[in-house]
Design an enzyme around this catalytic site. Sequence first.
Site, short mmCIF file in Angstrom:
data_model
loop_
_atom_site.label_atom_id
_atom_site.label_comp_id
_atom_site.label_asym_id
_atom_site.label_seq_id
_atom_site.Cartn_x
_atom_site.Cartn_y
_atom_site.Cartn_z
N ASP A 159 2.04 4.04 -6.28
CA ASP A 159 1.60 3.55 -7.60
C ASP A 159 2.37 4.21 -8.75
OD1 ASP A 159 -0.26 2.07 -6.26
OD2 ASP A 159 -1.92 3.46 -6.62
P1 NAP Z 1 -0.39 6.18 -3.58
O1 NAP Z 1 -0.20 5.10 -4.58
O2 NAP Z 1 -1.75 6.40 -3.04
O3 NAP Z 1 0.62 5.90 -2.39
C1 NAP Z 1 0.78 6.80 -1.36
C2 NAP Z 1 1.75 6.21 -0.36
O4 NAP Z 1 1.99 7.18 0.64
C3 NAP Z 1 1.19 4.98 0.33
O5 NAP Z 1 1.89 3.84 -0.07
C4 NAP Z 1 1.36 5.28 1.83
O6 NAP Z 1 2.05 4.19 2.45
C5 NAP Z 1 2.23 6.52 1.84
N1 NAP Z 1 1.89 7.43 2.93
C6 NAP Z 1 0.68 7.79 3.36
N2 NAP Z 1 0.76 8.64 4.40
C7 NAP Z 1 2.09 8.81 4.63
C8 NAP Z 1 2.82 9.57 5.56
N3 NAP Z 1 2.23 10.31 6.51
N4 NAP Z 1 4.18 9.51 5.51
C9 NAP Z 1 4.80 8.75 4.59
N5 NAP Z 1 4.14 8.01 3.67
C10 NAP Z 1 2.80 8.05 3.70
O7 NAP Z 1 0.09 7.60 -4.12
P2 NAP Z 1 0.75 8.06 -5.49
O8 NAP Z 1 1.98 7.28 -5.78
O9 NAP Z 1 0.83 9.54 -5.38
O10 NAP Z 1 -0.31 7.63 -6.59
C11 NAP Z 1 -1.56 8.28 -6.76
C12 NAP Z 1 -2.66 7.26 -6.99
O11 NAP Z 1 -3.91 7.96 -7.08
C13 NAP Z 1 -2.50 6.50 -8.29
O12 NAP Z 1 -3.00 5.20 -8.16
C14 NAP Z 1 -3.38 7.30 -9.24
O13 NAP Z 1 -3.83 6.58 -10.35
C15 NAP Z 1 -4.53 7.63 -8.31
N6 NAP Z 1 -5.30 8.74 -8.86
C16 NAP Z 1 -4.79 9.99 -8.81
C17 NAP Z 1 -5.47 11.01 -9.44
C18 NAP Z 1 -4.90 12.39 -9.48
O14 NAP Z 1 -5.46 13.22 -10.19
N7 NAP Z 1 -3.81 12.67 -8.78
C19 NAP Z 1 -6.69 10.78 -10.07
C20 NAP Z 1 -7.19 9.49 -10.08
C21 NAP Z 1 -6.48 8.48 -9.46
P3 NAP Z 1 1.92 3.94 4.04
O15 NAP Z 1 0.46 3.84 4.32
O16 NAP Z 1 2.68 2.71 4.27
O17 NAP Z 1 2.56 5.13 4.70
#
Ligand code: NAP
Length: 470
Positions: free
Chosen positions: A392
Amino acid sequence: MMNTFQQLAYIIATALFVFSLHWLNSPRSARRGVIAGALAMLIAVLATWIQPGIIHHGWIVLAIALGFVVGIPLSRVPLTAVPQRTALSHAFGGAAAGLVGTAKYFLWLGEGPENLTPFRMIAIIAEIILGFLTFTGSLMAAGKLQEVRWIPQRPVTYPFQNVVNIGLLVIAAGLGILLIFLPTEPWSGAVFLAIVGLSLLFGVLFIIPIGGADMPTVISILNSYAGLSAVAMGFVLDNKLLITAGALDGSSGLILSIIMCRAMNRSFANVLFGAFGKVKAVVASGEQKVYKQETVEGAAQILEQARLVVIIPGYGMAVAQAQHRIRELYDQLTKRGITVKFAIHPVAGRMPGHMNVLLAEANIPYSALMEMDDINPDMPQCDVALVVGANDVVNPAARYDKSTPIYGMPIIDADRARMVFAIKRSKNPGFAGIDNELYFKDNTFMLFGDAKAVVGELVKQLAGAGVAVH
Ligand code: NAP
């Protein structure tokens, strides 16, 4: 004498709590911050325990033992599960405040009407409403994040939901006001229990319309409610340390929620009433697009030719525990004279600072970690953007597609790099449940697989190839 000693201990504990929060601001001093916080809590417990008048020492020892039994396994959860673990702590905090408020009300009621002054009643009502709604709300939030089967992950919405929710809270508050003026009528105990029931119900109904993706933010908001209920408990128990510690807890939870909302370009109202994640099914069921793939050998060769490589870690790096392999990759690239930077999105992963903690654990120099606003201007000069389990936070749709739940969220401009390699295991979407158009761009190549395994393979290729001279 004992009282002076206790007040002095409380001042020391308060100062340690403040320093703890300050030190937690930076990875360099975070360890010190944790120790200061734990020490402050120890001083607080001991200073309260020694106060005159406490007779039930056995219960206190039992409570401390139970705290250890529950707390030690909770401290061992993986970093990826910390948001739901934190929610559980808030649930315990909320329950403690609610139960203390309930016990105090009925104790004082039994001892005589003069005890239930309007001031005490205001504090008790605030304590039980905030405490009990935090209890069930946090349990629901933890369950959603843990993907407990019987708790729906997607927002559950129905007509007039906000009216029902706010109505419940207004009724609970109205009954509370009634009790402030009439705390000792024959029916007052029943009204008190009705407020408890309404608060517990509100906690559940407050969380069900909120999507799993917004849970970390909501947990942080519940953190501030737990803090405020502790403040009210401090007034009920006439304990100044509880008041200050609760205020610190409440305000830090609020500040964290604001940081998260800003990083996602969302408002509080949007998080609480926006039913984020509802659009998932519609967007994800779009046309089938084609991914281009690259082999590890090919990717290693291109990486070797780069001058500037920007690694963009996300939640997948945490799941795979790939940080140590990434450190090896960093070493392989930097010893070839290649500049390697890490682009850290404020909400990458599942909590603010998630990526910083993991990269610090692998001893990646802090100077290589760049915040989003600092790295984005460099992205057009970046030869290779290596996306490691991020989704994301690099999705260009956030810039313009109003139909996506991430619209308006600032992103790392990976798509502006000359070439992008993206490591993930499958074609599944990220947390927000939407396709990522970065993966279909002309200059993006997928390296499908577990992040630890793929980065490990890249390291092997580079180590086998020896150091090329630019
Ligand atoms: P993400 O959008 O959740 O994407 C994570 C990606 O990692 C997934 O597409 C997944 O694809 C891949 N993945 C999972 N396990 C894996 C593995 N073992 N090896 C390789 N790839 C792997 O993560 P992000 O880009 O870090 O975004 C964070 C999200 O959390 C955002 O939507 C944000 O708004 C939300 N959020 C975060 C917080 C915060 O404080 N950090 C708070 C509120 C909301 P596959 O399953 O295909 O592997």
